[in-house]
Design a protein around this motif. Structure first.
Motif, PDB file in Angstrom:
ATOM      1  N   LEU A 286       0.748  -1.140   0.000  1.00 27.86           N
ATOM      2  CA  LEU A 286      -0.076   0.082  -0.048  1.00 27.86           C
ATOM      3  C   LEU A 286       0.885   1.303   0.017  1.00 27.86           C
ATOM      4  CD1 LEU A 286      -2.945   1.023   0.174  1.00 27.86           C
ATOM      5  CD2 LEU A 286      -2.656   1.225   2.660  1.00 27.86           C
ATOM      6  N   LYS A 287       1.947   1.235   0.655  1.00 29.98           N
ATOM      7  CA  LYS A 287       2.956   2.374   0.848  1.00 29.98           C
ATOM      8  C   LYS A 287       3.480   2.599  -0.564  1.00 29.98           C
ATOM      9  CE  LYS A 287       3.518   2.728   5.668  1.00 29.98           C
ATOM     10  NZ  LYS A 287       4.565   2.325   7.119  1.00 29.98           N
ATOM     11  N   ALA A 288       4.100   1.515  -1.148  1.00 33.09           N
ATOM     12  CA  ALA A 288       4.758   1.661  -2.287  1.00 33.09           C
ATOM     13  C   ALA A 288       3.635   1.922  -3.520  1.00 33.09           C
ATOM     14  CB  ALA A 288       5.243   0.278  -2.796  1.00 33.09           C
ATOM     15  N   TRP A 289       2.362   1.730  -3.269  1.00 29.44           N
ATOM     16  CA  TRP A 289       1.277   2.302  -4.331  1.00 29.44           C
ATOM     17  C   TRP A 289       1.257   3.607  -4.095  1.00 29.44           C
ATOM     18  CZ3 TRP A 289      -3.245   4.732  -3.259  1.00 29.44           C
ATOM     19  CH2 TRP A 289      -4.125   5.254  -4.787  1.00 29.44           C
ATOM     20  N   GLU A 290       1.186   4.048  -2.676  1.00 25.34           N
ATOM     21  CA  GLU A 290       1.057   5.787  -2.626  1.00 25.34           C
ATOM     22  C   GLU A 290       2.258   6.324  -3.040  1.00 25.34           C
ATOM     23  OE1 GLU A 290       1.605   7.121   1.309  1.00 25.34           O
ATOM     24  OE2 GLU A 290       0.066   8.791   1.071  1.00 25.34           O
ATOM     25  N   GLU A 291       3.226   5.593  -2.977  1.00 26.49           N
ATOM     26  CA  GLU A 291       4.437   6.696  -3.498  1.00 26.49           C
ATOM     27  C   GLU A 291       4.467   6.651  -4.922  1.00 26.49           C
ATOM     28  OE1 GLU A 291       7.929   5.173  -1.329  1.00 26.49           O
ATOM     29  OE2 GLU A 291       7.062   5.657   0.440  1.00 26.49           O
ATOM     30  N   GLY A 292       4.291   5.644  -5.463  1.00 26.57           N
ATOM     31  CA  GLY A 292       4.631   5.391  -6.966  1.00 26.57           C
ATOM     32  C   GLY A 292       3.644   4.723  -7.813  1.00 26.57           C
ATOM     33  N   ARG A 293       2.336   4.365  -7.459  1.00 25.39           N
ATOM     34  CA  ARG A 293       1.475   3.731  -8.156  1.00 25.39           C
ATOM     35  C   ARG A 293       1.841   2.560  -8.758  1.00 25.39           C
ATOM     36  NH1 ARG A 293      -0.974   7.214  -5.162  1.00 25.39           N
ATOM     37  NH2 ARG A 293      -2.610   8.386  -6.160  1.00 25.39           N
ATOM     38  N   THR A 294       1.561   1.820  -9.902  1.00 26.20           N
ATOM     39  CA  THR A 294       1.846   0.593 -10.319  1.00 26.20           C
ATOM     40  C   THR A 294       3.711   0.255 -10.011  1.00 26.20           C
ATOM     41  OG1 THR A 294       1.664   1.464 -12.477  1.00 26.20           O
ATOM     42  CG2 THR A 294       0.091  -0.096 -11.701  1.00 26.20           C
ATOM     43  N   LYS A 295       4.342   1.559 -10.728  1.00 27.06           N
ATOM     44  CA  LYS A 295       5.667   1.429 -10.699  1.00 27.06           C
ATOM     45  C   LYS A 295       6.401   1.276  -9.514  1.00 27.06           C
ATOM     46  CE  LYS A 295       9.052   0.985 -13.385  1.00 27.06           C
ATOM     47  NZ  LYS A 295       9.071  -0.188 -14.333  1.00 27.06           N
ATOM     48  N   GLY A 296       5.729   2.047  -8.468  1.00 25.47           N
ATOM     49  CA  GLY A 296       5.896   1.759  -6.880  1.00 25.47           C
ATOM     50  C   GLY A 296       6.018   0.553  -6.579  1.00 25.47           C
ATOM     51  N   VAL A 297       4.894   0.017  -6.712  1.00 29.02           N
ATOM     52  CA  VAL A 297       4.452  -1.507  -6.481  1.00 29.02           C
ATOM     53  C   VAL A 297       5.535  -2.654  -7.004  1.00 29.02           C
ATOM     54  CG1 VAL A 297       2.903  -3.262  -6.224  1.00 29.02           C
ATOM     55  CG2 VAL A 297       2.077  -0.748  -5.712  1.00 29.02           C
ATOM     56  N   GLU A 298       5.643  -2.366  -8.328  1.00 28.14           N
ATOM     57  CA  GLU A 298       6.705  -3.287  -9.053  1.00 28.14           C
ATOM     58  C   GLU A 298       7.980  -3.223  -8.407  1.00 28.14           C
ATOM     59  OE1 GLU A 298       5.973  -2.564 -13.319  1.00 28.14           O
ATOM     60  OE2 GLU A 298       7.984  -4.083 -13.573  1.00 28.14           O
ATOM     61  N   CYS A 299       8.427  -1.921  -8.184  1.00 28.81           N
ATOM     62  CA  CYS A 299       9.915  -1.843  -7.909  1.00 28.81           C
ATOM     63  C   CYS A 299       9.916  -2.468  -6.371  1.00 28.81           C
ATOM     64  CB  CYS A 299      10.232  -0.435  -7.541  1.00 28.81           C
ATOM     65  SG  CYS A 299      10.335   0.496  -9.266  1.00 28.81           S
ATOM     66  N   TYR A 300       9.061  -2.258  -5.372  1.00 28.25           N
ATOM     67  CA  TYR A 300       9.118  -2.901  -4.194  1.00 28.25           C
ATOM     68  C   TYR A 300       9.058  -4.348  -4.334  1.00 28.25           C
ATOM     69  CZ  TYR A 300       7.772  -4.604   0.374  1.00 28.25           C
ATOM     70  OH  TYR A 300       7.721  -5.175   1.473  1.00 28.25           O
ATOM     71  N   LEU A 301       8.171  -4.920  -5.128  1.00 25.36           N
ATOM     72  CA  LEU A 301       8.165  -6.383  -5.154  1.00 25.36           C
ATOM     73  C   LEU A 301       9.455  -6.947  -5.937  1.00 25.36           C
ATOM     74  CD1 LEU A 301       4.347  -7.055  -6.145  1.00 25.36           C
ATOM     75  CD2 LEU A 301       5.652  -7.395  -3.765  1.00 25.36           C
ATOM     76  N   GLU A 302       9.712  -6.284  -6.835  1.00 25.24           N
ATOM     77  CA  GLU A 302      10.905  -6.721  -7.482  1.00 25.24           C
ATOM     78  C   GLU A 302      12.183  -7.013  -6.548  1.00 25.24           C
ATOM     79  OE1 GLU A 302      10.247  -5.838 -12.150  1.00 25.24           O
ATOM     80  OE2 GLU A 302      11.407  -4.308 -10.992  1.00 25.24           O
ATOM     81  N   ARG A 303      12.346  -5.785  -5.525  1.00 28.38           N
ATOM     82  CA  ARG A 303      13.277  -5.644  -4.580  1.00 28.38           C
ATOM     83  C   ARG A 303      13.270  -7.003  -3.768  1.00 28.38           C
ATOM     84  NH1 ARG A 303      12.405  -2.367   0.832  1.00 28.38           N
ATOM     85  NH2 ARG A 303      12.822  -4.413   1.716  1.00 28.38           N
TER      86      ARG A 303
END
Ligand SMILES: Cc1cc2nc3c(=O)[nH]c(=O)nc-3n(C[C@H](O)[C@H](O)[C@H](O)COP(=O)(O)O)c2cc1C
Length: 330
Positions: A286-303
């Motif tokens: 949720l926090k990653a989505w707030e920061e960067g929408r789909t790109k934010g979530v994708e970067c977080y999960l790739e990490r």
């Protein structure tokens, strides 16, 4: 706005603006065996796994967050898009609002953007004592074309919440009744206090999601919402930490999702080495989505996936199954 939708938006706002994590899930007490000579090529590390009949590219379920309001639709769609791209699992939030008002169904639907993912429907098990039954569980699954349904249990949250449902009598029988009659697999899920072996053994469900202590803390969240912060804080350490709950349920020969405070790929590797099939993550997504929408979530999960791979390499595990037995407790 209807009461449930308002509550769901408040949960999101509080989770994004207040300190809502408490306790420790216990990963610091777990060590993975180190292999100084892993005899592996990092590029061959394979994080794919099977979960309830479906293959995921990584053993990750993005846990239930929302549904029922316009904002929820955007969140669910954005996150589901990433789940489709990375081929990981995804759960919508409680569908009670849409069971009560069909106009809200579209806020949960994601198959248009995520046709192939392992998708989990969601309802509160306590609602089986407040008018919902097998038909509504089937309806929740059909509504979003889900692969399984999670029935969540949250006795602590219901007690701290001002408008909570407090009658948990007879639920074991009702959950087992749903699991027997419904066509899809039922996952029994806690929401922050973990599941003990004794409780799990009473249930004839297909899988457990431990939702242990150490991640998002619903005593804190509901304490803030209801103005009962003191009582919320008192109970913010109540429950079974995620690691302990995974250990208790390993050996029951049913798939276990480790959730509640899973915050890195190393946590994920440890949970799987202890017997979990997958990990579930909510608040950081949720926090990653707030920061960067789909790109934010994708970067977080790739990490997370990269950290899982590093953990596997360092402990000499080429496949997810090779992690088994590689954990010891400090
Ligand atoms: C804003 C928010 C809303 C949530 N709503 C639901 C829900 O509707 N149904 C449910 O089963 N769990 C819900 N959860 C719980 C999560 O799915 C997850 O089990 C829990 O937060 C533990 O994971 P975490 O520590 O990674 O956040 C919600 C969590 C958050 C942060």
């Amino acid at each position: 706005m209807r009461k449930i939708n308002h509550r769901k938006l408040e949960h999101i706002r509080i989770c994004l603006t207040e300190e809502v994590e408490a306790g420790s899930p216990g990963f610091e007490k777990v060590r993975l065996a180190h292999d100084a000579l892993p005899e592996l090529d990092f590029d061959e590390i394979d994080t794919s796994c099977e979960f309830l009949g479906k293959t995921l590219d990584s053993p990750i379920i993005i846990e239930a967050l929302t549904g029922g309001a316009d904002e929820s639709k955007e969140i669910n769609q954005d996150i589901a898009r990433v789940a489709q791209k990375l081929n990981v699992g995804f759960s919508v939030g409680s569908q009670r609002a849409a069971i009560e008002d069909a106009a809200l169904e579209q806020t949960y639907k994601v198959r248009d953007v995520a046709p192939d993912i392992f998708l989990i429907a969601n309802l509160g098990a306590v609602q089986l004592n407040y008018g919902l039954g097998v038909a509504e569980c089937e309806r929740a699954v059909e509504m979003i074309s889900a692969d399984a349904i999670a029935l969540h249990v949250n006795p602590l949250q219901e007690l701290i919440q001002a408008e909570g449902n407090r009658n948990f009598k007879g639920l074991v029988g009702k959950i087992n009744g749903v699991a027997k009659k419904i066509k899809s697999p039922v996952i029994l899920k806690e929401v922050g206090c973990g599941i003990s072996r004794e409780t799990a053994r009473k249930l004839k469900v297909s899988a457990y999601d431990v939702g242990g202590l150490g991640g998002t803390n619903w005593a804190l969240v509901e304490g803030i919402r209801s103005g009962r912060q003191d009582t919320g804080r008192v109970f913010s350490t109540w429950g079974i930490p995620t690691v302990e709950s995974v250990i208790e349920l390993s050996g029951l020969e049913k798939p276990v999702i480790a959730s509640g405070g899973v915050r890195s790929g190393l946590d994920a590797a440890k949970a799987i080495a202890l017997g979990a099939s997958c990990v579930g993550i909510a608040l950081p997504v949720l926090k990653a989505w707030e920061e960067g929408r789909t790109k934010g979530v994708e970067c977080y999960l790739e990490r997370i996936v990269e950290e899982l791979k590093i953990s596997m390499f360092l402990s000499g595990a080429r496949k997810i199954g090779d992690l088994s037995g590689k954990a010891s407790l400090n």
